[in-house]
Write a protein that holds these residues in place. Structure first.
Motif, PDB file in Angstrom:
ATOM      1  N   HIS A 313       0.820  -1.213   0.000  1.00 17.91           N
ATOM      2  CA  HIS A 313       0.000   0.000   0.000  1.00 17.91           C
ATOM      3  C   HIS A 313       0.858   1.270   0.000  1.00 17.91           C
ATOM      4  O   HIS A 313       0.340   2.355   0.246  1.00 17.91           O
ATOM      5  CB  HIS A 313      -0.953  -0.003   1.195  1.00 17.91           C
ATOM      6  CG  HIS A 313      -1.946  -1.123   1.159  1.00 17.91           C
ATOM      7  ND1 HIS A 313      -3.105  -1.081   0.426  1.00 17.91           N
ATOM      8  CD2 HIS A 313      -1.920  -2.351   1.744  1.00 17.91           C
ATOM      9  CE1 HIS A 313      -3.766  -2.224   0.561  1.00 17.91           C
ATOM     10  NE2 HIS A 313      -3.069  -3.002   1.359  1.00 17.91           N
ATOM     11  N   ASP A 314       2.137   1.123  -0.305  1.00 14.87           N
ATOM     12  CA  ASP A 314       3.045   2.265  -0.389  1.00 14.87           C
ATOM     13  C   ASP A 314       3.149   2.745  -1.829  1.00 14.87           C
ATOM     14  O   ASP A 314       3.487   1.963  -2.727  1.00 14.87           O
ATOM     15  CB  ASP A 314       4.452   1.890   0.098  1.00 14.87           C
ATOM     16  CG  ASP A 314       4.529   1.684   1.593  1.00 14.87           C
ATOM     17  OD1 ASP A 314       3.575   2.093   2.290  1.00 14.87           O
ATOM     18  OD2 ASP A 314       5.528   1.120   2.064  1.00 14.87           O
ATOM     19  N   ASP A 315       2.874   4.027  -2.046  1.00 16.75           N
ATOM     20  CA  ASP A 315       3.162   4.625  -3.341  1.00 16.75           C
ATOM     21  C   ASP A 315       4.314   5.616  -3.153  1.00 16.75           C
ATOM     22  O   ASP A 315       4.978   5.624  -2.116  1.00 16.75           O
ATOM     23  CB  ASP A 315       1.924   5.305  -3.934  1.00 16.75           C
ATOM     24  CG  ASP A 315       1.345   6.382  -3.014  1.00 16.75           C
ATOM     25  OD1 ASP A 315       2.106   6.937  -2.197  1.00 16.75           O
ATOM     26  OD2 ASP A 315       0.135   6.658  -3.112  1.00 16.75           O
ATOM     27  N   GLU A 316       4.561   6.449  -4.173  1.00 18.11           N
ATOM     28  CA  GLU A 316       5.719   7.336  -4.119  1.00 18.11           C
ATOM     29  C   GLU A 316       5.628   8.390  -3.021  1.00 18.11           C
ATOM     30  O   GLU A 316       6.617   9.058  -2.716  1.00 18.11           O
ATOM     31  CB  GLU A 316       5.917   8.029  -5.474  1.00 18.11           C
ATOM     32  CG  GLU A 316       6.384   7.110  -6.585  1.00 18.11           C
ATOM     33  CD  GLU A 316       5.228   6.491  -7.371  1.00 18.11           C
ATOM     34  OE1 GLU A 316       4.108   6.432  -6.816  1.00 18.11           O
ATOM     35  OE2 GLU A 316       5.434   6.075  -8.521  1.00 18.11           O
ATOM     36  N   SER A 317       4.461   8.558  -2.409  1.00 17.91           N
ATOM     37  CA  SER A 317       4.340   9.544  -1.333  1.00 17.91           C
ATOM     38  C   SER A 317       4.809   9.003   0.012  1.00 17.91           C
ATOM     39  O   SER A 317       4.913   9.752   0.979  1.00 17.91           O
ATOM     40  CB  SER A 317       2.885  10.013  -1.211  1.00 17.91           C
ATOM     41  OG  SER A 317       2.055   8.971  -0.698  1.00 17.91           O
TER      42      SER A 317
END
Length: 582
Positions: A313-317
């Motif tokens: 659930h990790d994106d670039e943010s």
């Protein structure tokens, strides 16, 4: 008979500690001194830790033993080949040979599977007779009673921050998907007899720090409380690692600090509860992190936070959000890792089934490389963000923000932070992708006012009207949580909404969508699945005017039919998918 026991180390990589760094903030590992203590007195033993001294391959020896972790397996195999080329038999043991015996057997004369207490003496006697067996396997997990004192006298005393390393327990009561500890120790949690631990501590030079190398020193709180109470008399500064539920045990925290505890390594792992749930880190609750951290800090215990980047659930943010979280909570130290599917773990098995493992070079399984396909970003973006986060966390700006406080302890914290900073300086310079700042700007909670009258709220379903509203009274606490992620295949931003869409929160949402359209001409999909209530003004004002979004497609998903009726009335050019008839 002479035996050389070797702990391999990384070669020519920026992850390798320099001798100065080892002496600044690292401690001696316990495996080799413990194996030396298990060796009969009539056998000569030499220890070589490659982190602090080179290996002399031409030194005479009758047997070589090498302890092997997965990321050091290639180096261990190189060392083994050099000695075997000279006719010296080699035994490989440790976590990796225990998980991959077939592979390890190709690089050794014998392998040891499991813990060493019950098999190492047998291996030595067989070697003396010249009849090593190919496999030595532990049949039962050893008791921790009666363990001999580790041979710390065989270590290079001045090469480490401290050689005072003591183990009081083995195993961990939890079973996180990414960790191999629980499986290696047979899903057991075993404690040494307390009098034996205290007797060992009495033999140490307590002018130097003490490190308990347990995987979770508070796995049995009653034992931990007894231990901490008993070591108070030694007046020694010490640290260890534990789970964050230390914060829920005030007596244990108080005893830890009063006995000299100055820091704990704590696996915080992720600031996303979805990530924590996915990897079964059930002891962690992201919504309670701030309170837990404050309790631990209130007891004078510093935190070295273990953080994992690149979960599903990790994106670039995630990089900026993680840094912001650590600084806001004044975390003194942090160790960052890219999510790594270590062989033998549940995570590895799952990623293997999903076909997501892209690199099987074990030397990259140290938490510093992307060896799998992340779900919400590219492997390259994950590595860049990893380097960026490390560099930003150990920047002078961040160090000062996290540790500035009056008192002697600040100088200890500053010295260790600067030591880390020197190491991080040689890392590649990480850069965040353009999308990272956009996602961070879009994500977050929109708080409008503390509460709102239920009059005028349009519920998602009739059941909500009959049940939820009845239990809520006349007012509801309301906010709108916005979570935005990138969908590479669709070239779209997915906007997930949770909570209450009122005129005020809708205006904040509209501002963020407008900003996104100005930065990147991507289509936008707005997911209403978790919007429980909305007002007419909220449904009317959450999107920018049609003339400001003609170049992109706005799609709404998971809309109940009565929400859709209002949106169709208020907005032009909207598409709908997965509409629900409720």
């Amino acid at each position: 008979m002479k035996v050389i026991l070797i702990s391999p180390d990384l070669q020519t990589t920026y992850f390798k500690f320099t001798p100065k760094e080892v002496k600044s903030f690292w401690f001696a590992k316990l495996t080799l001194p413990h194996l030396a203590a298990l060796t009969p007195e009539d056998i000569e033993v030499k220890l070589v830790d490659e982190a602090v001294e080179p290996i002399n391959f031409d030194e005479p020896a009758d047997l070589v033993g090498i302890t092997v972790n997965t990321y050091l397996a290639p180096r261990a195999y190189e060392i083994s080949a050099e000695f075997r080329k000279r006719g010296v038999p080699v035994v490989l043991g440790g976590v990796h040979p225990s998980l991959y015996p077939e592979e390890a057997m190709r690089h050794a004369d014998a392998i040891a599977i499991g813990e060493g207490e019950n098999i190492w003496p047998l291996i030595l006697r067989d070697a003396e007779k010249g009849r090593l067996q190919p496999i030595y396997r532990v049949k039962e997990y050893p008791t921790l009673a009666g363990l001999p004192l580790p041979r710390r006298d065989l270590l290079k005393q001045d090469a480490y921050l401290t050689t005072n390393t003591v183990q009081t327990t083995r195993g961990c009561p939890f079973n996180c998907d990414f960790c191999s500890v629980t499986d290696f120790f047979g899903h057991t949690y075993r404690c040494r007899p307390l009098p034996e631990v205290l007797a060992e501590i009495e033999t140490l030079n307590l002018n130097r720090p003490l490190v308990f190398v347990d995987d979770n020193i508070i796995g049995r709180p009653d034992y931990a409380l007894q231990l901490f109470t008993a070591i108070k008399e030694f007046h020694v500064r010490w640290g260890s690692q534990c789970s964050i539920n230390l914060a829920n045990q005030p007596k244990v925290m108080k005893a830890a600090r009063e006995s000299g505890c100055v820091a704990m390594f704590i696996g915080i792992e992720s600031i996303s509860q979805q990530n924590l749930d996915d990897v079964h880190k059930g002891v962690n609750h992201a919504s309670k992190y701030a309170e837990a951290i404050q309790r631990i800090h209130d007891h004078g215990i510093a935190i070295n936070a273990g953080m994992i980047l690149g979960m599903d659930h990790d994106d670039e943010s995630v990089f900026e959000r993680t840094l912001e979280f650590l600084e806001k909570n004044r975390i003194e130290y942090a160790t960052f890792h890219i999510l790594t599917p270590v062989p033998g773990t549940i995570l590895y098995e799952r990623m293997e089934r999903e076909g997501r493992i892209i690199d099987r070079d074990w030397s990259k399984y140290n938490g510093g490389y992307t060896v799998f396909k992340p779900k919400l970003m590219s492997p390259e973006a994950l590595e860049e963000g990893y380097y960026w986060t490390y560099q930003q966390f150990y920047s002078l700006r961040s160090i000062w923000k996290r540790i500035a406080e009056p008192g002697v302890e600040m100088f200890y914290k500053l010295a260790l932070n600067l030591a880390y900073k020197r190491m991080i300086h040689r890392f590649p310079k990480g850069e965040l992708p353009e999308i990272a700042k956009l996602l961070k700007t879009l994500n977050g909670d929109v708080h409008a006012i503390p509460s709102v009258n239920r009059q005028g709220l349009i519920p998602r379903t009739i059941e909500v009207t009959q049940q939820t509203m009845r239990s809520m009274g006349q007012k509801v606490d309301h906010f709108l949580t916005i979570r935005v992620r990138q969908h590479h295949a669709l070239q779209a931003l997915l906007v997930d909404l949770t909570g209450v869409l009122t005129g005020i929160s809708a205006r904040r949402l509209r501002e963020r969508i407008t900003y996104a359209l100005e930065q990147k001409k991507w289509d936008i999909i707005v997911n209403f699945e978790h919007v429980q209530f909305a007002t007419l003004r909220g449904l009317k004002s959450f999107l920018p005017p049609y003339n400001r979004r003609t170049d992109v497609t706005i799609t709404c998903s998971h809309l109940p039919s009565h929400f859709r009726q209002y949106i169709e009335r208020f907005h032009q050019g909207i598409q709908f998918i997965e509409a629900e008839e409720e």
